[in-house]
Design a protein around this motif. Structure first.
Motif, short mmCIF file in Angstrom:
data_model
loop_
_atom_site.label_atom_id
_atom_site.label_comp_id
_atom_site.label_asym_id
_atom_site.label_seq_id
_atom_site.Cartn_x
_atom_site.Cartn_y
_atom_site.Cartn_z
N PRO A 132 0.81 -1.23 0.00
CA PRO A 132 0.00 0.00 0.00
C PRO A 132 0.84 1.27 0.00
O PRO A 132 0.43 2.29 -0.57
CB PRO A 132 -0.82 -0.13 1.29
CG PRO A 132 -0.92 -1.59 1.52
CD PRO A 132 0.40 -2.13 1.10
N VAL A 133 2.02 1.20 0.65
CA VAL A 133 2.91 2.37 0.63
C VAL A 133 3.39 2.63 -0.79
O VAL A 133 3.44 3.78 -1.25
CB VAL A 133 4.09 2.13 1.59
CG1 VAL A 133 5.04 3.33 1.57
CG2 VAL A 133 3.59 1.88 3.01
N ASP A 165 1.80 1.84 -3.48
CA ASP A 165 0.66 2.37 -4.24
C ASP A 165 0.52 3.87 -4.05
O ASP A 165 0.25 4.62 -5.01
CB ASP A 165 -0.63 1.66 -3.80
CG ASP A 165 -0.62 0.17 -4.15
OD1 ASP A 165 0.10 -0.20 -5.11
OD2 ASP A 165 -1.33 -0.60 -3.48
N ASN A 166 0.70 4.36 -2.83
CA ASN A 166 0.58 5.80 -2.57
C ASN A 166 1.73 6.57 -3.20
O ASN A 166 1.54 7.72 -3.63
CB ASN A 166 0.55 6.06 -1.07
CG ASN A 166 -0.80 5.70 -0.47
OD1 ASN A 166 -1.83 5.73 -1.15
ND2 ASN A 166 -0.81 5.33 0.81
N ASP A 191 3.06 5.74 -6.03
CA ASP A 191 2.66 5.84 -7.44
C ASP A 191 1.60 6.91 -7.63
O ASP A 191 1.64 7.67 -8.61
CB ASP A 191 2.15 4.48 -7.93
CG ASP A 191 3.25 3.43 -7.98
OD1 ASP A 191 4.43 3.83 -8.08
OD2 ASP A 191 2.92 2.22 -7.92
N ARG A 192 0.64 6.98 -6.74
CA ARG A 192 -0.39 8.01 -6.84
C ARG A 192 0.21 9.41 -6.69
O ARG A 192 -0.22 10.36 -7.37
CB ARG A 192 -1.44 7.79 -5.77
CG ARG A 192 -2.23 6.50 -5.90
CD ARG A 192 -3.40 6.46 -4.93
NE ARG A 192 -4.08 5.16 -4.94
CZ ARG A 192 -3.85 4.18 -4.09
NH1 ARG A 192 -2.95 4.34 -3.11
NH2 ARG A 192 -4.49 3.03 -4.19
N GLY A 193 1.19 9.54 -5.79
CA GLY A 193 1.82 10.85 -5.61
C GLY A 193 2.59 11.29 -6.85
O GLY A 193 2.61 12.48 -7.19
N GLY A 228 2.12 15.54 0.93
CA GLY A 228 1.79 14.21 0.43
C GLY A 228 2.86 13.19 0.82
O GLY A 228 2.56 12.05 1.21
N LEU A 271 2.52 12.22 4.46
CA LEU A 271 1.46 11.24 4.69
C LEU A 271 1.92 9.82 4.35
O LEU A 271 1.61 8.86 5.08
CB LEU A 271 0.23 11.60 3.85
CG LEU A 271 -0.52 12.88 4.27
CD1 LEU A 271 -1.63 13.19 3.28
CD2 LEU A 271 -1.08 12.73 5.68
N ILE A 272 2.67 9.69 3.25
CA ILE A 272 3.18 8.37 2.88
C ILE A 272 4.18 7.88 3.92
O ILE A 272 4.21 6.69 4.27
CB ILE A 272 3.80 8.42 1.47
CG1 ILE A 272 2.75 8.78 0.43
CG2 ILE A 272 4.45 7.08 1.13
CD1 ILE A 272 3.31 8.97 -0.97
N GLN A 332 2.36 6.56 6.86
CA GLN A 332 1.77 5.27 6.51
C GLN A 332 2.83 4.15 6.61
O GLN A 332 2.56 3.05 7.12
CB GLN A 332 1.19 5.31 5.11
CG GLN A 332 0.53 4.01 4.68
CD GLN A 332 0.08 4.04 3.24
OE1 GLN A 332 0.55 4.86 2.44
NE2 GLN A 332 -0.84 3.15 2.88
#
Length: 222
Positions: free
Chosen positions: A123-124, A126-127, A129-131, A145, A148-149, A152
């Motif tokens: 999940p880390v 994934d975030n 990649d989203r960032g 951002g 936040l990662i 996490q």
């Protein structure tokens, strides 16, 4: 002048002078036979000595019965040996199965632990990649951002019982939990204190997982 009459032998010939006795001539014989009275005396002494010791009666042994008992004992020993050999083979097979099962269980436990770690970290990723795909109005938004990662990721480590070592700049250098990369001279810090932290240290379930890598302050002597 000699006559034709034969010469008579001496009554007591001297053998030391004339040599060994001729063959066929009788030798002197010593009589070793004891008289009857001496034989009776010896027999009475032997009887008296024998009477002082108890007479031991040796039981008769049935050889056929003894042989049968020995054969039965041998058969029993062979039967017992066969049982022990069978038990040994069974124990060896059980131990081999146990070892194989233990190896499979260990491999399965390691695989499950690896899966758990990856499921916590994916999940880390994934975030991240989203960032990277997102657009930001300014650097501060991007920084928020990333924070936040980071939180996490720290939470994922906490669930795996991984915690950061509470080490701060200015604290005394601890060789048990930190590794000194180099030295630095800062008059505002005490001698032997941590001047900078290059890599943070972590512990897993209370045990040191990775030592911190730091810079140690060394004051110049005046």
């Amino acid at each position: 002048m000699t006559t034709g009459l034969p010469h008579e032998p001496d009554a007591h010939p001297d053998h030391s002078r004339t040599g060994p006795r001729p063959v066929g001539e009788p030798e002197d014989v010593v009589d070793l036979n004891l008289d009857d009275s001496l034989d009776e005396d010896l027999q009475s002494v032997a009887d008296e000595v024998a009477s002082e010791y108890p007479t031991q009666i040796v039981p008769e042994v049935d050889l056929e019965s003894a042989l049968g008992d020995a054969e039965r004992q041998m058969e029993e020993m062979l039967r017992r040996e066969a049982e022990l050999m069978d038990q040994h083979r069974r124990l060896a097979a059980d131990f081999n199965n146990f070892r194989n099962r233990a190896q499979r269980d260990i491999a399965l436990a390691v695989e499950q632990a690896e899966r758990k770690i990856l499921l916590e970290l994916l999940p880390v990723l994934d975030n991240f990649d989203r960032g990277l795909d997102a657009t930001y109005q300014d650097v501060e938004s991007f920084r928020s951002g990333v924070e936040l990662i980071r939180k996490q990721f720290q939470e994922a480590l906490r669930r795996m019982n991984v915690e950061a070592l509470p080490l701060q700049v200015g604290e005394p250098f601890d060789a048990l939990h930190a590794e000194a990369l180099t030295t630095f001279s800062d008059p505002n810090l005490p001698d032997g204190a941590v001047a900078a932290i290059y890599e943070r240290g972590f512990k897993l379930k209370g045990q040191l997982l990775r030592a911190a890598r730091v810079v140690v302050n060394r004051l110049q002597s005046s």
